[in-house]
Scaffold this motif. Structure first.
Motif, short mmCIF file in Angstrom:
data_model
loop_
_atom_site.label_atom_id
_atom_site.label_comp_id
_atom_site.label_asym_id
_atom_site.label_seq_id
_atom_site.Cartn_x
_atom_site.Cartn_y
_atom_site.Cartn_z
N THR A 119 0.82 -1.21 0.00
CA THR A 119 0.00 0.00 0.00
C THR A 119 0.85 1.26 0.00
N SER A 120 1.93 1.26 0.80
CA SER A 120 2.74 2.47 0.94
C SER A 120 3.75 2.65 -0.19
N ASP A 121 4.14 1.57 -0.85
CA ASP A 121 5.16 1.65 -1.91
C ASP A 121 4.75 0.82 -3.12
N PRO A 122 3.59 1.14 -3.72
CA PRO A 122 3.11 0.33 -4.84
C PRO A 122 4.04 0.34 -6.05
N GLN A 123 4.80 1.42 -6.25
CA GLN A 123 5.71 1.47 -7.39
C GLN A 123 6.82 0.44 -7.26
N ALA A 124 7.39 0.28 -6.06
CA ALA A 124 8.45 -0.73 -5.85
C ALA A 124 7.90 -2.13 -6.02
N VAL A 125 6.71 -2.37 -5.48
CA VAL A 125 6.08 -3.69 -5.59
C VAL A 125 5.80 -4.02 -7.06
N SER A 126 5.29 -3.04 -7.79
CA SER A 126 4.98 -3.25 -9.20
C SER A 126 6.26 -3.42 -10.02
N ALA A 127 7.31 -2.65 -9.69
CA ALA A 127 8.58 -2.78 -10.42
C ALA A 127 9.16 -4.17 -10.24
N ALA A 128 9.15 -4.68 -9.01
CA ALA A 128 9.70 -6.01 -8.76
C ALA A 128 8.88 -7.08 -9.48
N ALA A 129 7.55 -6.94 -9.46
CA ALA A 129 6.69 -7.91 -10.15
C ALA A 129 6.95 -7.88 -11.64
N THR A 130 7.15 -6.69 -12.19
CA THR A 130 7.42 -6.54 -13.62
C THR A 130 8.71 -7.26 -13.99
N VAL A 131 9.72 -7.16 -13.13
CA VAL A 131 11.00 -7.82 -13.38
C VAL A 131 10.80 -9.35 -13.39
N CYS A 132 9.93 -9.87 -12.52
CA CYS A 132 9.66 -11.32 -12.49
C CYS A 132 9.01 -11.78 -13.79
N GLY A 133 8.12 -10.99 -14.33
CA GLY A 133 7.37 -11.36 -15.52
C GLY A 133 5.90 -11.14 -15.27
N SER A 134 5.07 -11.48 -16.24
CA SER A 134 3.64 -11.22 -16.09
C SER A 134 2.96 -12.33 -15.28
N GLY A 135 1.89 -11.94 -14.61
CA GLY A 135 1.06 -12.91 -13.89
C GLY A 135 1.51 -13.26 -12.49
N TYR A 136 2.48 -12.57 -11.93
CA TYR A 136 2.97 -12.90 -10.58
C TYR A 136 2.17 -12.15 -9.51
N THR A 137 1.90 -12.85 -8.41
CA THR A 137 1.18 -12.31 -7.27
C THR A 137 2.14 -12.18 -6.09
N LEU A 138 2.09 -11.04 -5.41
CA LEU A 138 2.96 -10.80 -4.26
C LEU A 138 2.55 -11.72 -3.10
N ASN A 139 3.50 -12.53 -2.63
CA ASN A 139 3.27 -13.39 -1.47
C ASN A 139 3.73 -12.72 -0.18
N LYS A 140 4.94 -12.13 -0.24
CA LYS A 140 5.52 -11.58 0.98
C LYS A 140 6.50 -10.48 0.63
N ALA A 141 6.53 -9.45 1.48
CA ALA A 141 7.53 -8.39 1.42
C ALA A 141 8.17 -8.33 2.81
N VAL A 142 9.48 -8.51 2.87
CA VAL A 142 10.19 -8.55 4.14
C VAL A 142 11.11 -7.34 4.22
N PRO A 143 10.84 -6.39 5.17
CA PRO A 143 11.75 -5.26 5.35
C PRO A 143 13.03 -5.76 6.03
N LEU A 144 14.18 -5.37 5.47
CA LEU A 144 15.46 -5.85 6.00
C LEU A 144 16.36 -4.67 6.34
N PRO A 145 17.22 -4.82 7.37
CA PRO A 145 17.39 -5.98 8.24
C PRO A 145 16.14 -6.23 9.08
N LEU A 146 15.99 -7.48 9.50
CA LEU A 146 14.84 -7.85 10.31
C LEU A 146 14.72 -6.95 11.53
N GLY A 147 13.50 -6.61 11.87
CA GLY A 147 13.25 -5.76 13.02
C GLY A 147 13.28 -4.28 12.69
N THR A 148 13.61 -3.95 11.43
CA THR A 148 13.66 -2.56 11.00
C THR A 148 12.24 -2.06 10.72
#
Length: 171
Positions: free
Chosen positions: A50-79
């Motif tokens: 929701t807060s960074d749809p452009q980054a999520v969409s950019a990463a999905a575009t790099v994967c290819g068409s038809g991919y669904t986001l399963n998980k986004a992990v902010p790193l380092p953990l606890g950040t």
């Protein structure tokens, strides 16, 4: 003269890329709606989508068409997700999985990303110095696929050293 030559070379490369329709992932993402988010996605993943749809969409575009986001992990953990140095994105498309390690630092860093089938076979790895992202790396059967993500100023100086079996669904 060297600056002029470099500028002309850069302009020529940009014109050539534009001619064949190649664009940076962010430019491509701006032309496409945000990817779908899995019904099983956790609250952190939904908040990042929701807060960074452009980054999520950019990463999905790099994967290819038809991919669904399963998980986004902010790193380092606890950040705090708003202060993350990197973001590990995992996507699914049928039985295939794709992972991207997004560089949120804003400058070239050493990055390493690896995904394997649960039995440790069929691994795909991407590593090097990247200013935007490492990956995409793919796995043909992503249920419980282990992922390793590393990032730092160099391979011997890491501030992200993450391994998990839980960025892809295990069900």
């Amino acid at each position: 003269m060297l600056k002029l030559t470099a500028a002309l070379r850069t302009a020529a490369v940009a014109a050539a890329l534009a001619t064949v329709g190649v664009a940076a992932p962010q430019a491509v993402a701006a032309q496409h709606p945000a990817p779908s988010v899995s019904a099983e996605a956790d609250a952190t993943t939904r908040a990042i989508a929701t807060s960074d749809p452009q980054a999520v969409s950019a990463a999905a575009t790099v994967c290819g068409s038809g991919y669904t986001l399963n998980k986004a992990v902010p790193l380092p953990l606890g950040t705090d997700p708003n202060l993350r140095l990197g973001t590990l994105f995992s996507y699914g498309n049928g039985g295939k999985g794709c992972a991207i390690l997004d560089n949120n630092v804003g400058k070239s860093q050493y990055m390493y990303l690896r995904v394997c089938k649960i039995d440790g076979t069929g691994c795909d790895t991407d590593s090097g110095n990247f200013s935007e992202y490492a990956g995409p790396v793919y796995v043909s059967s992503f249920a419980c696929a282990p992922v390793t993500a590393k990032m730092g100023s160099k391979s011997s100086s890491l501030y992200i050293d993450y391994t998990s079996e839980y960025v892809f669904p295990c069900g």
